[in-house]
Design a protein around this motif. Structure first.
Motif, mmCIF file in Angstrom:
data_model
loop_
_atom_site.group_PDB
_atom_site.id
_atom_site.type_symbol
_atom_site.label_atom_id
_atom_site.label_comp_id
_atom_site.label_asym_id
_atom_site.label_seq_id
_atom_site.Cartn_x
_atom_site.Cartn_y
_atom_site.Cartn_z
ATOM 1 N N PRO A 76 0.290 3.118 -3.085
ATOM 2 C CA PRO A 76 0.011 4.202 -4.017
ATOM 3 C C PRO A 76 -1.468 4.283 -4.366
ATOM 4 C CG PRO A 76 1.013 2.357 -5.166
ATOM 5 C CD PRO A 76 1.042 2.024 -3.714
ATOM 6 N N SER A 77 -1.908 5.491 -4.719
ATOM 7 C CA SER A 77 -3.311 5.725 -5.015
ATOM 8 C C SER A 77 -3.437 6.507 -6.311
ATOM 9 C CB SER A 77 -3.955 6.521 -3.874
ATOM 10 O OG SER A 77 -3.497 7.867 -3.897
ATOM 11 N N THR A 95 8.886 9.678 2.578
ATOM 12 C CA THR A 95 8.878 8.249 2.895
ATOM 13 C C THR A 95 7.470 7.731 2.685
ATOM 14 O OG1 THR A 95 10.639 8.563 4.528
ATOM 15 C CG2 THR A 95 9.358 6.524 4.670
ATOM 16 N N PHE A 96 7.333 6.697 1.862
ATOM 17 C CA PHE A 96 6.030 6.130 1.528
ATOM 18 C C PHE A 96 5.868 4.767 2.192
ATOM 19 C CE2 PHE A 96 6.703 9.174 -1.860
ATOM 20 C CZ PHE A 96 5.437 9.728 -2.049
ATOM 21 N N PHE A 97 4.851 4.642 3.059
ATOM 22 C CA PHE A 97 4.506 3.366 3.673
ATOM 23 C C PHE A 97 3.335 2.795 2.876
ATOM 24 C CE2 PHE A 97 6.644 5.748 6.989
ATOM 25 C CZ PHE A 97 7.503 4.798 7.526
ATOM 26 N N LEU A 98 3.644 1.813 2.044
ATOM 27 C CA LEU A 98 2.708 1.355 1.020
ATOM 28 C C LEU A 98 1.921 0.124 1.449
ATOM 29 C CD1 LEU A 98 4.957 1.707 -2.144
ATOM 30 C CD2 LEU A 98 3.457 3.425 -1.075
ATOM 31 N N HIS A 103 -3.251 -1.725 -4.059
ATOM 32 C CA HIS A 103 -2.390 -0.549 -4.110
ATOM 33 C C HIS A 103 -1.097 -0.877 -4.864
ATOM 34 C CE1 HIS A 103 -4.851 2.000 -1.473
ATOM 35 N NE2 HIS A 103 -5.201 0.852 -0.916
ATOM 36 N N ILE A 104 -0.145 -1.539 -4.204
ATOM 37 C CA ILE A 104 1.071 -1.950 -4.910
ATOM 38 C C ILE A 104 0.728 -2.816 -6.108
ATOM 39 C CG2 ILE A 104 3.156 -3.372 -4.750
ATOM 40 C CD1 ILE A 104 3.428 -2.476 -1.854
ATOM 41 N N ASP A 105 -0.201 -3.749 -5.915
ATOM 42 C CA ASP A 105 -0.474 -4.706 -6.988
ATOM 43 C C ASP A 105 -1.296 -4.124 -8.132
ATOM 44 O OD1 ASP A 105 -2.906 -4.546 -5.675
ATOM 45 O OD2 ASP A 105 -3.113 -6.692 -5.298
ATOM 46 N N THR A 106 -1.874 -2.937 -7.947
ATOM 47 C CA THR A 106 -2.626 -2.314 -9.040
ATOM 48 C C THR A 106 -1.913 -1.097 -9.640
ATOM 49 O OG1 THR A 106 -3.898 -0.947 -7.476
ATOM 50 C CG2 THR A 106 -4.846 -3.077 -8.115
ATOM 51 N N ARG A 107 -0.919 -0.547 -8.930
ATOM 52 C CA ARG A 107 -0.179 0.620 -9.440
ATOM 53 C C ARG A 107 1.329 0.407 -9.312
ATOM 54 N NH1 ARG A 107 -4.920 2.919 -7.209
ATOM 55 N NH2 ARG A 107 -6.009 4.235 -8.742
ATOM 56 N N PRO A 108 1.845 -0.665 -9.875
ATOM 57 C CA PRO A 108 3.278 -0.949 -9.717
ATOM 58 C C PRO A 108 4.171 0.125 -10.303
ATOM 59 C CG PRO A 108 2.308 -2.345 -11.415
ATOM 60 C CD PRO A 108 1.173 -1.670 -10.724
ATOM 61 N N GLU A 109 3.705 0.800 -11.360
ATOM 62 C CA GLU A 109 4.539 1.829 -11.986
ATOM 63 C C GLU A 109 4.820 2.987 -11.029
ATOM 64 O OE1 GLU A 109 0.391 3.180 -12.362
ATOM 65 O OE2 GLU A 109 1.374 1.237 -12.627
ATOM 66 N N LEU A 110 3.893 3.264 -10.112
ATOM 67 C CA LEU A 110 4.106 4.345 -9.151
ATOM 68 C C LEU A 110 5.112 3.946 -8.082
ATOM 69 C CD1 LEU A 110 0.456 5.682 -8.762
ATOM 70 C CD2 LEU A 110 2.379 6.818 -9.885
ATOM 71 N N VAL A 111 5.124 2.680 -7.713
ATOM 72 C CA VAL A 111 6.132 2.196 -6.762
ATOM 73 C C VAL A 111 7.518 2.345 -7.369
ATOM 74 C CG1 VAL A 111 6.890 0.251 -5.357
ATOM 75 C CG2 VAL A 111 4.447 0.579 -5.805
ATOM 76 N N ILE A 150 7.673 -5.172 -3.023
ATOM 77 C CA ILE A 150 8.510 -3.983 -3.180
ATOM 78 C C ILE A 150 9.871 -4.353 -3.759
ATOM 79 C CG2 ILE A 150 9.730 -2.173 -1.903
ATOM 80 C CD1 ILE A 150 7.266 -2.039 -0.042
ATOM 81 N N VAL A 151 10.454 -5.447 -3.306
ATOM 82 C CA VAL A 151 11.738 -5.903 -3.855
ATOM 83 C C VAL A 151 11.601 -6.192 -5.344
ATOM 84 C CG1 VAL A 151 13.436 -7.754 -3.849
ATOM 85 C CG2 VAL A 151 12.625 -6.819 -1.686
#
Length: 261
Positions: A76-77, A95-98, A103-111, A150-151
């Motif tokens: 996520p961005s 489909t999001f390839f993250l 990215h994941i570790d700075t925007r977890p709420e978007l994941v 992601i899990v």
């Protein structure tokens, strides 16, 4: 016949430059020497599944509907929230390839939001490392670290991944198979890493779109999200139904270690 080590060294020599700049030629240069990239089309997956009910994958039956899949890499961005707003307004799944690091570790709420709103959340590795240049244990770390993140955020383990630059080989297939991951490439690219013009991005997608297409976009670039409403409207007017990658394959399912496009 070249050794795998030698082929990887030669690949680095042939593919200089930034990670994103090489994406346009990734499908042609993903493999060299004596290894041949074999991919399976969504239609072939559906045909091999027989007459099973596709309902668990969503309402669209791509055996009948003219389906196409929107996919977004490298988020996520900072643009992802707006993209999710657009997809919600248009009632379109993606489909999001993250990516993991930064990215994941700075925007977890978007994941969490992607998963909660019905999008498919998948892996694009932790650091965008070129997997064909990595040892098996390094490939495993790139993929499994992202899977675990992601899990932790969604409660669901990814079943799909997209190798950076689309570059893959037998070693990547083997590690992916062991981790329960299928590889997904693309049939449509807007080369949105080369332009900030939403109109040009839209034009490129529309020129390449076809039934069972898999569209590659990157929401990290400023021109991409503004192009998405026009892409959706134009393809909807052409009779397309937007689906996630698993929905595109249904009633078939992607098999770990195999490559789809």
């Amino acid at each position: 016949m070249l050794s795998l080590t030698k082929k990887r060294k030669e690949a680095r020599t042939r593919l200089p430059g930034t990670v994103v700049a090489a994406a346009a030629t990734a499908l042609a240069l993903a493999l060299s020497g004596c290894t041949r990239l074999e991919t399976t089309s969504p239609g072939a997956v559906r045909d091999s599944a027989g007459t099973r009910d596709p309902a668990p994958f969503g309402a669209a039956d791509c055996r009948q509907a003219k389906c196409i899949a929107l996919t977004f890499d490298a988020g996520p961005s900072g643009n992802s929230a707006r993209l999710l707003d657009v997809l919600a307004e248009k009632r379109v799944p993606a489909t999001f390839f993250l990516l993991g690091a930064r990215h994941i570790d700075t925007r977890p709420e978007l994941v969490r939001r992607m998963a909660a709103e019905g999008h498919e959340v998948a892996s694009h590795t932790w650091t965008h490392r070129i997997l064909t240049d990595a040892a098996p244990e390094e490939i495993r770390e790139e993929l499994e670290r992202t899977n675990k993140a992601i899990v932790r955020l969604t409660g669901r383990r990814p079943t799909l991944m997209r190798p950076p630059q689309g570059r893959t080989d037998d070693t990547v297939h083997a590690v992916s198979r062991d981790l329960g991951l299928s590889e997904v490439l693309w049939t449509v690219t807007a080369k949105d890493y080369r332009t900030t013009d939403p109109g040009l991005i839209t034009e490129r997608v529309l020129d390449q779109a076809s039934r069972d297409g898999i569209i590659l976009l990157h929401d990290i670039y400023d021109g991409t999200v503004p192009a998405v409403p026009g892409i959706i409207d134009a393809l909807t007017a052409r009779g397309y139904t937007f689906v996630t990658v698993p929905q595109l394959l249904a009633p078939g399912r992607a098999r770990p270690g195999e490559v789809y496009r």
